[in-house]
Design a protein around this motif. Structure first.
Motif, PDB file in Angstrom:
ATOM      1  N   VAL A  37       1.124  -1.241   0.023  1.00  0.00           N
ATOM      2  CA  VAL A  37       0.077  -0.055  -0.072  1.00  0.00           C
ATOM      3  C   VAL A  37       0.871   1.142   0.047  1.00  0.00           C
ATOM      4  O   VAL A  37       1.821   1.396   0.958  1.00  0.00           O
ATOM      5  CB  VAL A  37      -1.003   0.036   1.274  1.00  0.00           C
ATOM      6  N   VAL A  38       0.826   1.904  -1.021  1.00  0.00           N
ATOM      7  CA  VAL A  38       1.461   3.282  -1.116  1.00  0.00           C
ATOM      8  C   VAL A  38       0.903   4.443  -0.688  1.00  0.00           C
ATOM      9  O   VAL A  38      -0.408   4.815  -1.352  1.00  0.00           O
ATOM     10  CB  VAL A  38       2.211   3.649  -2.455  1.00  0.00           C
ATOM     11  N   ALA A  39       0.910   5.126   0.587  1.00  0.00           N
ATOM     12  CA  ALA A  39      -0.054   6.226   0.844  1.00  0.00           C
ATOM     13  C   ALA A  39       0.692   7.394   0.333  1.00  0.00           C
ATOM     14  O   ALA A  39       2.065   7.760   0.666  1.00  0.00           O
ATOM     15  CB  ALA A  39       0.222   6.135   2.445  1.00  0.00           C
ATOM     16  N   ILE A  40      -0.157   8.171  -0.268  1.00  0.00           N
ATOM     17  CA  ILE A  40       0.381   9.757  -0.718  1.00  0.00           C
ATOM     18  C   ILE A  40       0.054  10.671   0.469  1.00  0.00           C
ATOM     19  O   ILE A  40      -1.536  10.687   0.311  1.00  0.00           O
ATOM     20  CB  ILE A  40      -0.049  10.008  -1.993  1.00  0.00           C
ATOM     21  N   ASP A  41       0.553  11.711   0.656  1.00  0.00           N
ATOM     22  CA  ASP A  41       0.225  12.474   1.790  1.00  0.00           C
ATOM     23  C   ASP A  41       0.912  13.777   1.848  1.00  0.00           C
ATOM     24  O   ASP A  41       2.394  13.870   1.419  1.00  0.00           O
ATOM     25  CB  ASP A  41       0.045  11.728   3.313  1.00  0.00           C
ATOM     26  N   GLY A  42       0.396  14.893   2.055  1.00  0.00           N
ATOM     27  CA  GLY A  42       1.286  16.029   2.213  1.00  0.00           C
ATOM     28  C   GLY A  42       1.802  16.320   3.654  1.00  0.00           C
ATOM     29  O   GLY A  42       1.188  15.820   4.586  1.00  0.00           O
ATOM     30  N   LYS A  43       2.934  16.894   3.469  1.00  0.00           N
ATOM     31  CA  LYS A  43       4.097  17.067   4.860  1.00  0.00           C
ATOM     32  C   LYS A  43       4.240  18.536   4.632  1.00  0.00           C
ATOM     33  O   LYS A  43       4.678  19.067   3.627  1.00  0.00           O
ATOM     34  CB  LYS A  43       4.898  16.006   4.729  1.00  0.00           C
ATOM     35  N   PRO A  57       6.438  28.006   4.921  1.00  0.00           N
ATOM     36  CA  PRO A  57       7.119  26.915   5.383  1.00  0.00           C
ATOM     37  C   PRO A  57       7.260  25.840   4.054  1.00  0.00           C
ATOM     38  O   PRO A  57       6.180  26.199   2.941  1.00  0.00           O
ATOM     39  CB  PRO A  57       6.102  26.284   6.196  1.00  0.00           C
ATOM     40  N   LEU A  58       8.302  25.031   3.879  1.00  0.00           N
ATOM     41  CA  LEU A  58       8.369  24.186   2.905  1.00  0.00           C
ATOM     42  C   LEU A  58       7.187  23.055   2.884  1.00  0.00           C
ATOM     43  O   LEU A  58       7.218  22.243   3.824  1.00  0.00           O
ATOM     44  CB  LEU A  58       9.694  23.588   2.610  1.00  0.00           C
ATOM     45  N   HIS A  59       6.440  22.800   2.059  1.00  0.00           N
ATOM     46  CA  HIS A  59       5.357  21.701   1.805  1.00  0.00           C
ATOM     47  C   HIS A  59       5.470  20.953   0.571  1.00  0.00           C
ATOM     48  O   HIS A  59       6.039  21.367  -0.490  1.00  0.00           O
ATOM     49  CB  HIS A  59       4.069  22.306   1.705  1.00  0.00           C
ATOM     50  N   GLY A  60       5.285  19.700   0.856  1.00  0.00           N
ATOM     51  CA  GLY A  60       5.435  18.452  -0.279  1.00  0.00           C
ATOM     52  C   GLY A  60       4.562  17.619  -0.059  1.00  0.00           C
ATOM     53  O   GLY A  60       3.773  17.360   0.898  1.00  0.00           O
ATOM     54  N   VAL A  61       4.671  16.669  -1.020  1.00  0.00           N
ATOM     55  CA  VAL A  61       3.859  15.521  -0.811  1.00  0.00           C
ATOM     56  C   VAL A  61       4.785  14.241  -1.034  1.00  0.00           C
ATOM     57  O   VAL A  61       5.839  14.293  -1.581  1.00  0.00           O
ATOM     58  CB  VAL A  61       3.023  15.234  -2.081  1.00  0.00           C
ATOM     59  N   HIS A  75       7.935  15.072  -3.571  1.00  0.00           N
ATOM     60  CA  HIS A  75       7.802  16.316  -4.547  1.00  0.00           C
ATOM     61  C   HIS A  75       7.295  17.514  -3.882  1.00  0.00           C
ATOM     62  O   HIS A  75       6.351  17.696  -3.127  1.00  0.00           O
ATOM     63  CB  HIS A  75       6.904  16.137  -5.655  1.00  0.00           C
ATOM     64  N   ARG A  76       8.014  18.625  -4.114  1.00  0.00           N
ATOM     65  CA  ARG A  76       7.499  19.987  -3.409  1.00  0.00           C
ATOM     66  C   ARG A  76       6.572  20.382  -4.001  1.00  0.00           C
ATOM     67  O   ARG A  76       6.264  20.453  -5.254  1.00  0.00           O
ATOM     68  CB  ARG A  76       9.079  21.150  -3.644  1.00  0.00           C
ATOM     69  N   VAL A  77       5.610  21.125  -3.177  1.00  0.00           N
ATOM     70  CA  VAL A  77       4.441  21.820  -3.658  1.00  0.00           C
ATOM     71  C   VAL A  77       4.812  23.285  -3.952  1.00  0.00           C
ATOM     72  O   VAL A  77       5.290  23.866  -2.996  1.00  0.00           O
ATOM     73  CB  VAL A  77       3.391  21.641  -2.617  1.00  0.00           C
ATOM     74  N   ASP A  78       4.646  23.839  -5.001  1.00  0.00           N
ATOM     75  CA  ASP A  78       4.909  25.119  -5.265  1.00  0.00           C
ATOM     76  C   ASP A  78       4.229  25.923  -4.648  1.00  0.00           C
ATOM     77  O   ASP A  78       3.022  25.872  -4.302  1.00  0.00           O
ATOM     78  CB  ASP A  78       4.802  25.499  -7.033  1.00  0.00           C
ATOM     79  N   SER A  79       4.880  27.067  -4.095  1.00  0.00           N
ATOM     80  CA  SER A  79       4.195  28.102  -3.215  1.00  0.00           C
ATOM     81  C   SER A  79       2.852  28.734  -4.005  1.00  0.00           C
ATOM     82  O   SER A  79       1.971  29.253  -3.382  1.00  0.00           O
ATOM     83  CB  SER A  79       5.200  29.136  -2.919  1.00  0.00           C
ATOM     84  N   GLN A  80       2.837  28.871  -5.406  1.00  0.00           N
ATOM     85  CA  GLN A  80       1.829  29.243  -5.977  1.00  0.00           C
ATOM     86  C   GLN A  80       0.670  28.102  -6.436  1.00  0.00           C
ATOM     87  O   GLN A  80       0.088  28.606  -7.072  1.00  0.00           O
ATOM     88  CB  GLN A  80       2.254  30.104  -7.279  1.00  0.00           C
ATOM     89  N   SER A  81       0.960  27.061  -6.009  1.00  0.00           N
ATOM     90  CA  SER A  81       0.170  25.962  -6.491  1.00  0.00           C
ATOM     91  C   SER A  81      -0.484  25.258  -5.190  1.00  0.00           C
ATOM     92  O   SER A  81      -0.409  25.638  -4.099  1.00  0.00           O
ATOM     93  CB  SER A  81       0.942  25.164  -7.284  1.00  0.00           C
ATOM     94  N   ASN A  82      -0.729  23.849  -5.468  1.00  0.00           N
ATOM     95  CA  ASN A  82      -1.211  23.079  -4.279  1.00  0.00           C
ATOM     96  C   ASN A  82      -1.017  21.576  -4.653  1.00  0.00           C
ATOM     97  O   ASN A  82      -0.432  21.365  -5.547  1.00  0.00           O
ATOM     98  CB  ASN A  82      -2.902  23.301  -4.083  1.00  0.00           C
ATOM     99  N   GLU A  83      -1.621  20.753  -3.535  1.00  0.00           N
ATOM    100  CA  GLU A  83      -1.023  19.111  -3.723  1.00  0.00           C
ATOM    101  C   GLU A  83      -1.758  18.709  -4.951  1.00  0.00           C
ATOM    102  O   GLU A  83      -1.189  17.729  -5.310  1.00  0.00           O
ATOM    103  CB  GLU A  83      -1.611  18.653  -2.510  1.00  0.00           C
TER     104      GLU A  83
END
Length: 229
Positions: A37-43, A57-61, A75-83
């Motif tokens: 099981v591969v869990a994809i989650d934001g951190k 803050p640095l946010h990624g998935v 993968h980093r979430v761009d500051s102008q984008s989202n997950e």
């Protein structure tokens, strides 16, 4: 080498090239399997913000292989984008064949579901009320066939657990027939719909709370595998 030498070498590393090399290397350590099981989650990285520089803050998935207990990629979430835009980019970098990929409500998107099946994996997505007609149809279906009087769908799993001072009973229902609901016909390769009822009691008190969550999945095999996921 001195700290200054290390710093000069370190800053020359192309982060995208490093990410690609790291992901490829991890792929050699963790070949996918049917049970994975591969869990994809934001951190959000603690301490990565800088108020003085107005740096958020640095946010990624992240992709977490639950059986092997291994981070497969980030993968980093761009500051102008989202997950929602970062998740497909992460999925494209992973070897996912024959795995179950789980995502929370943020990742419950048709294009993300398509990305997962294109990678020869199956999705298991949390369906929330923001998917208006789909959510209403699924809720109505399970109310009639699982939770109402004369229910015909059998339990896949009925389990008890204890943690954080609470006793939790989880009942899982899976119904492939719900996948044929007209409003769900544009979900890629949808095969099974699940309802998970969690009944929680606070130990030592009479307080009880119940919650039902719904899931969409492209997996057509043993529903117990989905219940465990």
């Amino acid at each position: 080498p001195s700290h200054d030498t290390f710093r000069r070498v370190f800053v020359r590393i192309d982060p995208q090239a490093f990410e690609s090399c790291f992901t490829n290397w991890v792929g050699t350590l963790a070949a996918p399997g049917e049970r994975e099981v591969v869990a994809i989650d934001g951190k959000t990285l603690r301490g990565s913000f800088d108020r003085g520089r107005e740096q958020s803050p640095l946010h990624g998935v992240n992709a977490w292989a639950s059986e092997r207990r291994l981070v497969l990629g980030q993968h980093r979430v761009d500051s102008q984008s989202n997950e929602i835009t970062a998740i497909p980019a992460l999925l494209d970098s992973l070897v996912l064949g024959n795995t179950r990929v789980t995502l929370d409500a943020m990742g419950c998107q048709k294009n993300i579901a398509q990305c997962i099946v294109d990678r020869e994996a199956d999705y298991l997505l949390v369906l929330k009320a923001n998917h208006g007609n789909d959510y209403a149809a699924v809720r109505s279906h399970f109310e009639r066939h699982c939770f109402g009087r004369g229910a015909t769908v059998r339990l896949v799993l009925d389990a008890f657990g204890e943690g954080h001072g609470r006793l939790v009973r989880r009942r899982v229902f899976a119904d492939p027939r719900a996948a044929s609901l007209e409003t769900l016909n544009d979900w890629p390769r949808l095969k099974t719909v699940l309802a998970v009822e969690a009944i929680r009691s606070v130990n030592g008190s009479d307080q009880v709370e119940a919650e039902i969550r719904d899931f969409l999945s492209s997996f057509a095999g043993d529903p117990l595998i989905l219940a465990q996921a």
